[in-house]
Design a protein around this motif. Structure first.
Motif, PDB file in Angstrom:
ATOM      1  N   GLY A   1      -9.791   7.760  -1.419  1.00 46.12           N
ATOM      2  CA  GLY A   1      -9.826   8.539  -2.673  1.00 46.12           C
ATOM      3  C   GLY A   1     -10.240  10.190  -2.467  1.00 46.12           C
ATOM      4  O   GLY A   1     -11.348  10.197  -1.635  1.00 46.12           O
ATOM      5  N   GLY A   2      -9.447  11.058  -2.763  1.00 43.23           N
ATOM      6  CA  GLY A   2      -9.656  12.399  -2.444  1.00 43.23           C
ATOM      7  C   GLY A   2     -10.987  12.815  -2.822  1.00 43.23           C
ATOM      8  O   GLY A   2     -11.847  13.597  -2.266  1.00 43.23           O
TER       9      GLY A   2
ATOM     10  N   ASN B   1       0.999  11.358  -7.448  1.00 41.58           N
ATOM     11  CA  ASN B   1       1.293  11.290  -5.915  1.00 41.58           C
ATOM     12  C   ASN B   1       2.612  10.220  -5.675  1.00 41.58           C
ATOM     13  O   ASN B   1       3.515  10.504  -4.778  1.00 41.58           O
TER      14      ASN B   1
ATOM     15  N   HIS C   1      -9.892  19.067  -6.839  1.00 40.09           N
ATOM     16  CA  HIS C   1      -9.008  17.794  -6.386  1.00 40.09           C
ATOM     17  C   HIS C   1      -7.574  17.969  -7.065  1.00 40.09           C
ATOM     18  O   HIS C   1      -6.439  17.627  -6.685  1.00 40.09           O
TER      19      HIS C   1
ATOM     20  N   HIS D   1      -1.347  15.021   3.005  1.00 44.99           N
ATOM     21  CA  HIS D   1      -2.717  15.327   2.379  1.00 44.99           C
ATOM     22  C   HIS D   1      -3.777  16.084   2.959  1.00 44.99           C
ATOM     23  O   HIS D   1      -4.422  16.911   2.294  1.00 44.99           O
TER      24      HIS D   1
ATOM     25  N   LYS E   1      -5.551  20.457  -5.342  1.00 39.22           N
ATOM     26  CA  LYS E   1      -4.968  19.792  -4.078  1.00 39.22           C
ATOM     27  C   LYS E   1      -3.598  18.884  -4.323  1.00 39.22           C
ATOM     28  O   LYS E   1      -2.557  18.921  -3.800  1.00 39.22           O
TER      29      LYS E   1
ATOM     30  N   THR F   1      -2.535   1.188  -4.520  1.00 42.93           N
ATOM     31  CA  THR F   1      -3.208   2.635  -3.603  1.00 42.93           C
ATOM     32  C   THR F   1      -4.312   3.273  -4.532  1.00 42.93           C
ATOM     33  O   THR F   1      -4.353   3.056  -5.614  1.00 42.93           O
ATOM     34  N   SER F   2      -5.088   3.692  -3.196  1.00 44.99           N
ATOM     35  CA  SER F   2      -6.053   4.499  -3.875  1.00 44.99           C
ATOM     36  C   SER F   2      -5.728   6.035  -4.369  1.00 44.99           C
ATOM     37  O   SER F   2      -6.536   6.699  -4.897  1.00 44.99           O
ATOM     38  N   THR F   3      -4.568   6.487  -4.284  1.00 45.75           N
ATOM     39  CA  THR F   3      -4.255   7.529  -4.666  1.00 45.75           C
ATOM     40  C   THR F   3      -3.971   7.481  -5.854  1.00 45.75           C
ATOM     41  O   THR F   3      -3.682   6.504  -6.604  1.00 45.75           O
TER      42      THR F   3
ATOM     43  N   ASP G   1      -0.027   5.216   0.861  1.00 47.87           N
ATOM     44  CA  ASP G   1      -0.386   6.110   2.021  1.00 47.87           C
ATOM     45  C   ASP G   1      -0.297   5.429   3.165  1.00 47.87           C
ATOM     46  O   ASP G   1      -1.198   4.677   3.406  1.00 47.87           O
TER      47      ASP G   1
ATOM     48  N   LYS H   1     -10.608   1.382  -2.460  1.00 39.74           N
ATOM     49  CA  LYS H   1     -10.571   0.290  -1.197  1.00 39.74           C
ATOM     50  C   LYS H   1     -11.652   0.871  -0.524  1.00 39.74           C
ATOM     51  O   LYS H   1     -11.926   1.954  -0.493  1.00 39.74           O
TER      52      LYS H   1
ATOM     53  N   GLU I   1      -0.698  11.082   5.478  1.00 44.24           N
ATOM     54  CA  GLU I   1      -1.988  11.659   5.545  1.00 44.24           C
ATOM     55  C   GLU I   1      -2.107  13.034   6.006  1.00 44.24           C
ATOM     56  O   GLU I   1      -3.005  13.761   5.880  1.00 44.24           O
TER      57      GLU I   1
ATOM     58  N   ARG J   1     -13.846  11.409  -0.931  1.00 43.50           N
ATOM     59  CA  ARG J   1     -13.899  12.044   0.380  1.00 43.50           C
ATOM     60  C   ARG J   1     -14.641  13.310   0.392  1.00 43.50           C
ATOM     61  O   ARG J   1     -15.515  13.736   1.367  1.00 43.50           O
TER      62      ARG J   1
ATOM     63  N   ASP K   1       1.072  -1.031  -0.128  1.00 37.76           N
ATOM     64  CA  ASP K   1       0.021  -0.097  -0.030  1.00 37.76           C
ATOM     65  C   ASP K   1       1.004   1.376   0.125  1.00 37.76           C
ATOM     66  O   ASP K   1       2.059   1.192   0.255  1.00 37.76           O
TER      67      ASP K   1
HETATM   68  C1  XBP Z   1      -4.935   6.898   0.555  1.00 34.51           C
HETATM   69  C2  XBP Z   1      -6.156   7.300   0.169  1.00 34.51           C
HETATM   70  C3  XBP Z   1      -5.988   8.521  -0.909  1.00 34.51           C
HETATM   71  C4  XBP Z   1      -5.185   9.519   0.402  1.00 34.51           C
HETATM   72  C5  XBP Z   1      -5.448  10.979  -0.646  1.00 34.51           C
HETATM   73  O1  XBP Z   1      -4.817   5.608  -0.245  1.00 34.51           O
HETATM   74  O2  XBP Z   1      -7.222   7.014   0.230  1.00 34.51           O
HETATM   75  O3  XBP Z   1      -7.203   8.942  -0.995  1.00 34.51           O
HETATM   76  O4  XBP Z   1      -5.673   9.841   1.460  1.00 34.51           O
HETATM   77  O5  XBP Z   1      -4.869  11.045  -1.962  1.00 34.51           O
HETATM   78  P1  XBP Z   1      -3.960   4.249   0.138  1.00 34.51           P
HETATM   79  P2  XBP Z   1      -5.604  11.531  -3.215  1.00 34.51           P
HETATM   80  O6  XBP Z   1      -3.777   4.052   1.466  1.00 34.51           O
HETATM   81  O7  XBP Z   1      -4.334   3.020  -0.774  1.00 34.51           O
HETATM   82  O8  XBP Z   1      -2.575   4.579  -0.485  1.00 34.51           O
HETATM   83  O9  XBP Z   1      -6.283  12.994  -2.703  1.00 34.51           O
HETATM   84  O10 XBP Z   1      -4.866  11.310  -4.264  1.00 34.51           O
HETATM   85  O11 XBP Z   1      -7.076  10.343  -3.171  1.00 34.51           O
END
Ligand code: XBP
Ligand code: MG
Length: 235
Positions: free
Chosen positions: A53-54, A127, A81, A23, A84, A121-123, A13, A157, A20, A57, A11
């Motif tokens: 995911g931003g 990034n 976004h 972020h 950001k 990763t969700s990002t 982040d 996720k 975080e 979110r 993973d």
């Molecule tokens: C973490 C996330 C992301 C980040 C922010 O993903 O859920 O959304 O918080 O990044 P992981 P974005 O733990 O799967 O790496 O703003 O680019 O979504």
């Protein structure tokens, strides 16, 4: 570990680095710059992290605001976004992050032992690129065989899509993978894709429920890893 682990999926982040807080600050800086009177404090953000995911979110946050408050459409959210992300990447390039202790030696040893690596990763890809370039001096493609990033999937996720994509693109079996995650939603995604999962919680996820995890460690440093993983990587 049940089968020989041939692939480790990291993973990003919270696992590769404690990202975080950066972020969160990038979200708040962006809200301020565009004139939105939104501010995500730490406890609000902790709650919001249940949504990966931003963009997702922001949407979730907005859906809980009272009627009459500003309402952004999909397009506005996407523009917000993107801003950001630019802020976050700029800060990462300026050296705002470092890897979690243990990550660099795990990666180095895995490469030596010919264990394949992937990222899930969700990002977004930009990034991840900024993180590995800044913290490891390398493009993520030089480290990982495949990068499953949020921009490639419909459902982030805890959906299994990111992990399923790794299995498909690398033509590997889930039983031969070990996923390393820091959050409950990440763990659920990996477990849902039938992978053995090691959880090492990041700061925002210390109180998450990790009951379903196969392995757990407070730190990813060699001496804190589960015995089987330490043997696999370091013996
Ligand atoms: C973490 C996330 C992301 C980040 C922010 O993903 O859920 O959304 O918080 O990044 P992981 P974005 O733990 O799967 O790496 O703003 O680019 O979504
Ligand atoms: Mg994570």
């Amino acid at each position: 570990m049940k089968n020989t682990v041939k692939t480790i999926i990291f993973d990003v982040d919270g696992t590769l680095a404690e990202t975080e807080e950066l972020h969160r600050k990038a979200f708040n800086e962006t809200f301020h710059k565009v004139g939105l009177d939104w501010y995500w404090n730490k406890s609000t953000y902790k709650e919001l992290l249940k949504i990966a995911g931003g963009k997702e979110r922001i949407k979730s946050y907005q859906s809980h605001l009272s009627q009459g408050d500003i309402s952004l459409c999909e397009h506005d959210i996407s523009i917000l976004h993107t801003k950001k992300t630019k802020t976050y990447v700029r800060w990462v390039k300026n050296g705002a992050l470092s890897l979690r202790p243990g990550i660099k030696s795990m990666i180095t040893s895995a490469v030596e032992k010919k264990i394949k690596l992937a990222a899930a990763t969700s990002t977004s890809l930009v990034n991840l690129v900024s993180l590995t370039k800044s913290c490891l001096g390398k493009d993520p493609n030089e480290i990982f065989h495949f990068l499953a990033t949020g921009d490639l999937v419909k459902k982030k996720k805890p959906a299994t899509e990111l992990y399923d994509l790794v299995l498909k693109e690398m033509s590997i079996k889930s039983e031969e993978c070990l996923a390393i995650e820091d959050s409950r939603i990440g763990m659920l995604a990996a477990k849902g894709a039938n992978m053995q999962t090691l959880v090492s919680p990041s700061a925002y996820h210390l109180d998450d429920d990790f009951t379903e995890s196969d392995y757990f460690c407070g730190s990813l440093e060699k001496e804190h890893l589960p015995e089987e993983l330490r043997q696999l990587l370091f013996l």
